[in-house]
Design an enzyme around this catalytic site. Sequence first.
Site, PDB file in Angstrom:
ATOM      1  CE1 TYR B 101      -3.766   2.604   1.341  1.00 39.18           C
ATOM      2  CE2 TYR B 101      -1.767   3.686   2.310  1.00 39.18           C
ATOM      3  CZ  TYR B 101      -3.041   3.818   1.615  1.00 39.18           C
ATOM      4  OH  TYR B 101      -3.682   5.084   2.124  1.00 39.18           O
ATOM      5  CD  GLU B 190      -5.932   4.386  -0.706  1.00 41.23           C
ATOM      6  OE1 GLU B 190      -5.951   4.725   0.459  1.00 41.23           O
ATOM      7  OE2 GLU B 190      -6.845   3.797  -1.431  1.00 41.23           O
TER       8      GLU B 190
END
Lengths: 381, 381, 289, 289
Positions: B101, B190
């Site tokens: 991530y 993101e």
Amino acid sequence: MDLYEYQGKELFRRVGIPVSDGFLATTPEEARKAAEDLGGPVVVKAQVLTGGRGKAGGVKLATDPADAEAKAKDILGLDINGHVVQKIWIEKASDIEREYYLSVTFDRGAKKPLFMFTTQGGVEIEQVAEESPDALVRLHIDPLEGFQPWVARRLVYGGAVEDPSEQKQIAAIVEQLYRAFVEFDAMLCEINPLVVTPEGEVKALDAKFTVDDSALARHPDIAEWRDTSAADPIETFAREKGVTYVKLDGDVGVLANGAGLGMSTVDVVAHVGGRPANFCDLGGGGSAEGVVDALEVITRDPQVKSIFFNIFGGITRGDEVARGILAALEQLDMSDYPIVVRLDGTNAEEGRKILADAGQANIHPEETMLDGARRAVELAK
Amino acid sequence: MDLYEYQGKELFRRVGIPVSDGFLATTPEEARKAAEDLGGPVVVKAQVLTGGRGKAGGVKLATDPADAEAKAKDILGLDINGHVVQKIWIEKASDIEREYYLSVTFDRGAKKPLFMFTTQGGVEIEQVAEESPDALVRLHIDPLEGFQPWVARRLVYGGAVEDPSEQKQIAAIVEQLYRAFVEFDAMLCEINPLVVTPEGEVKALDAKFTVDDSALARHPDIAEWRDTSAADPIETFAREKGVTYVKLDGDVGVLANGAGLGMSTVDVVAHVGGRPANFCDLGGGGSAEGVVDALEVITRDPQVKSIFFNIFGGITRGDEVARGILAALEQLDMSDYPIVVRLDGTNAEEGRKILADAGQANIHPEETMLDGARRAVELAK
Amino acid sequence: MAIIVDNDTRLVVAGLTGSEGRFHGLRNRAYGTNLVAGVTPGKGGQDVEGVPVFDTVADAVSKAGANTSLIFVPARFAVDAIYEAVDAGIHTVICITEHIAAHDMLRAYTYFRGKDVTMIGPNCPGVLSPGKANAGIIPAEIFSEGSVGLVSRSGTLTYQIGHELTQLELGNSTIVGIGGDPVVGSSFIDVIAKFEADPQTELIVLVGEIGGDEEEKAAAYVAEHVTKPVLAYIAGFSAPPGKTMGHAGAIISGSSGTAAGKKEALEARGIEVGTTPTEVAQMVAARLK
Amino acid sequence: MAIIVDNDTRLVVAGLTGSEGRFHGLRNRAYGTNLVAGVTPGKGGQDVEGVPVFDTVADAVSKAGANTSLIFVPARFAVDAIYEAVDAGIHTVICITEHIAAHDMLRAYTYFRGKDVTMIGPNCPGVLSPGKANAGIIPAEIFSEGSVGLVSRSGTLTYQIGHELTQLELGNSTIVGIGGDPVVGSSFIDVIAKFEADPQTELIVLVGEIGGDEEEKAAAYVAEHVTKPVLAYIAGFSAPPGKTMGHAGAIISGSSGTAAGKKEALEARGIEVGTTPTEVAQMVAARLK
């Protein structure tokens, strides 16, 4: 690294600053061809890295290609402050209504970029600063804030430019010049004169541009522009050998390790009545090979009569320097040069012993910097 | 402005972040065509501006073009958290060895960009933060220092990525992501998951990208990507009319001048036992025309039963608002709506008089915000 | 006392696994400096003769308690190392690296200047507080502990003057090489202010050279703010204009930055300027007797 | 006393020749604010009802003695106007302009934050110290002079609360609209610290709204550093997550930035939170009696 006018203008062109079209020439024939291609009257400008070329006859107007060829013939080979003209820049002649001055420099004192602008261009900026300081706008830029539009306004309104179209054009050039300054790692970007034509067009008629040597690695194209043919041949040779060397005008060749000690050694040689022939920094390492290279550079100068090694070892080791001197004596013909050697600091004793053991007649050991300088001066007589 | 995955990936591609090839489709046939062009297995992904599409059946693997068409048929038209799928993204399927991530957000609290990275990707980052906070590396960037290589090292080594090739690829993506963040005026970038394939290639398998609305003027290409078809039709209509409007779920239409007073009015309506139908800010100006537009927007919502005008005039003038209300009564069919009006501040008295003189039966003046809210709630019953 | 480095120094060397970093880092340790860590990306977990190596400065701070960073990495990585140290909470940064691009250093300088950071260098020999700690490449054996604060733009010239002082049995509180680049982290003034506040320092020697106007500014500062005696030496009286004399910053531009101009400015403020390193040492001795 | 603007304020309006700048600038002057200059590039030498207009803020400072800049220029020029004011030596900057790009403001904020500058806004109604000076668009006639310091992210909501206070015969020391953008020049904490130090202010009212965590941080600050009573109001209890409620900064992201969360944080630190503007005013009245 100082750039020629034509190189500076190439960088101006890359950021959008208006410049006149032109061509580089190295012969009168090329100058004629350039004038033909450009059409109309042209200016023939000596490309030299020194000021005052106008007064020295290095800038001339030519009415047609034949005239350009003639003017080129006059200018090529001219000696301007010791710089022999090898290249000329032929550009379209500009009509000039007004001459301004604009620069941005790396202000070491303030640790900020400094813009200077005045509508009294065309002369040396120092003169403007002295004679009419109020006409000169000086403005520092915060390097983290970077260029902001108000900077251009402060310069343009501060300099009392009145025509709105000129204001707009100059403001754009201010922004472009700052971009050139940052993008090309400049220490100086100067446009003098920045001219206004009768048609109201603003453009850079000259370019003075200095690029930070430490940043050349990221500008390989600019680094390639370095013109070794124009530099002092010994300095060029030193650069090739990787030796930090500056030619002076005396007869005592000086070698030291470190820039500060080197400058101080040169000073001390002068202080005791001698004339230093050069500044030469062996650098932090001071390997035997480096010593050989440095001696090779220094002895290229025919004025050199004696040589003074002033070594204060830190990282540099005295034994290594001593070995370098002996190696040089073997590899080069050094028999004509008395060599005064002062060794101190790291492994100095070993170094002195190595030299003593070698028993070379032209090596003269000395205990102190001052004594070494005196001896070297004496031996140069 | 929130971007769809495929739009975010387009921006990723522009800064060099590796993403899979893919095509946008709006019909099963287009999906088949896309799968044919891509070759091999593909993933069919619903393009919706909401989370949880995987669980909702909005992401499916297809083995061949026919399968892609079938899966597209399943997904198109799906309702995911109230968002009906109208577009799908067909991309080459990726084998996944590991899921990481990586994000950079505009941290309002710290007033700095904030990077977050963890090798425990593929789940909601809030979950990682809660369950294994030590696995999550958080790092603020000074906006004037900007990106420096150490930032990437802190993330990569802090996250304990062990493979040197992965370290290098991720470090490059960190730098590219920061560039995207700044260049495209993002509030959020993101990548979840950032995957490592069995071949050791690192790439962005998803993209969540939010662009600052206030900066859209300098990104006209991104501004054009706004997809009005997917938004609430009343909110889309409001945007077209330039009215600041957010739909809520009640029956009391609310209009106020100013965002803070608007939110407070909505709260007070709820506080006195009512159910606000919307938030609507007339803005600082509050022209008569703006009032008409706002009323037109609000009354598009069939749930609205009564309307509460809460105006505290500063720049907004009470008389102008009153004139706007009367104009709306003329131009729109407002007879079914009881309109409670509370006017205070600049020219409030004139406004009240204008409304009283008009003698419209469905206009109910009130003295205070609280009384106005109560009356509007009562009238909605 | 002494300034900048002392017994409280907990040193991390950026580039400890490189040849220069290793050589000088271990030499500094051998002198008694508390070398707590090295940093080399990708070599975290290794050690250099018992000194733990970390991937990041942040690790060196949190796991080894480093408070001073000594930077030996190549020029193109050095500014990043400065930012990394400052942002990891290091308050003293000493950068030996030379040939850092001036614009990079200018931005970094402006950035850390607003923070509580003392930076020395780049292109400097480091800082030595004899008897306490050595961070950099200064050959410590030349110097002894004492009361003379020495601040210089040059390395070897500093050794020369230190050596002359030692011959006269005079020691140093701290020797600070501020570096020869156009933009350095600490100016003469910054260091002189620290010497003024340092009880161990009784006299300050400023060793300047051509280029810039830091010596001139220091002269004005000394006249206004410094109670301790200050003596000076300037190198480069024979330097021609427009030539870079070894240090990137050592260049006379037009008529500014000359040694004569600096000498004049210093003397105008009552600061004696020695003509040779030997003379400066003799002047110090005379003052301290 | 009062804070930020007062009788010593010498106001320059950036954009005085524009319609908004002119309207509000002259209104501020009519209230008694010392409006000394306007700035509009290219209009230097003109005047607006006797107020001299300059081309640059630097001129407004040097020629008219301006010390406070009120910015009305359009969003795409506003950040430049902020930099110009700060770099011209202005110490108080109030920016009314809305829709400034967040990244631009982030960089500007980081830049001027290290300097001695008080910035209010952007996207704010300005600052009013009743009876002394008004810089911005706050309708001064609603407010009277008194002892309540009012700080708010919202304009009209502030007027509402001010109005309720006036009804109860309570006046204000200063009303500060800090603005509704994601990055504003002064936070609640910055303004509360000024109120704490201001002798005229006896009680502080904080008017918050959804989004960000400035209210939560202010609560912690108040508990530790503020001796004066603080009361609060929060708008946006009915706001749905993910929607921008008029102000760019008024948005609930995930579970953070909710009104309920803010209320809880404030109450946990002993700060009473009123349910309606009316109730807040009544609470103030009760405290001051």
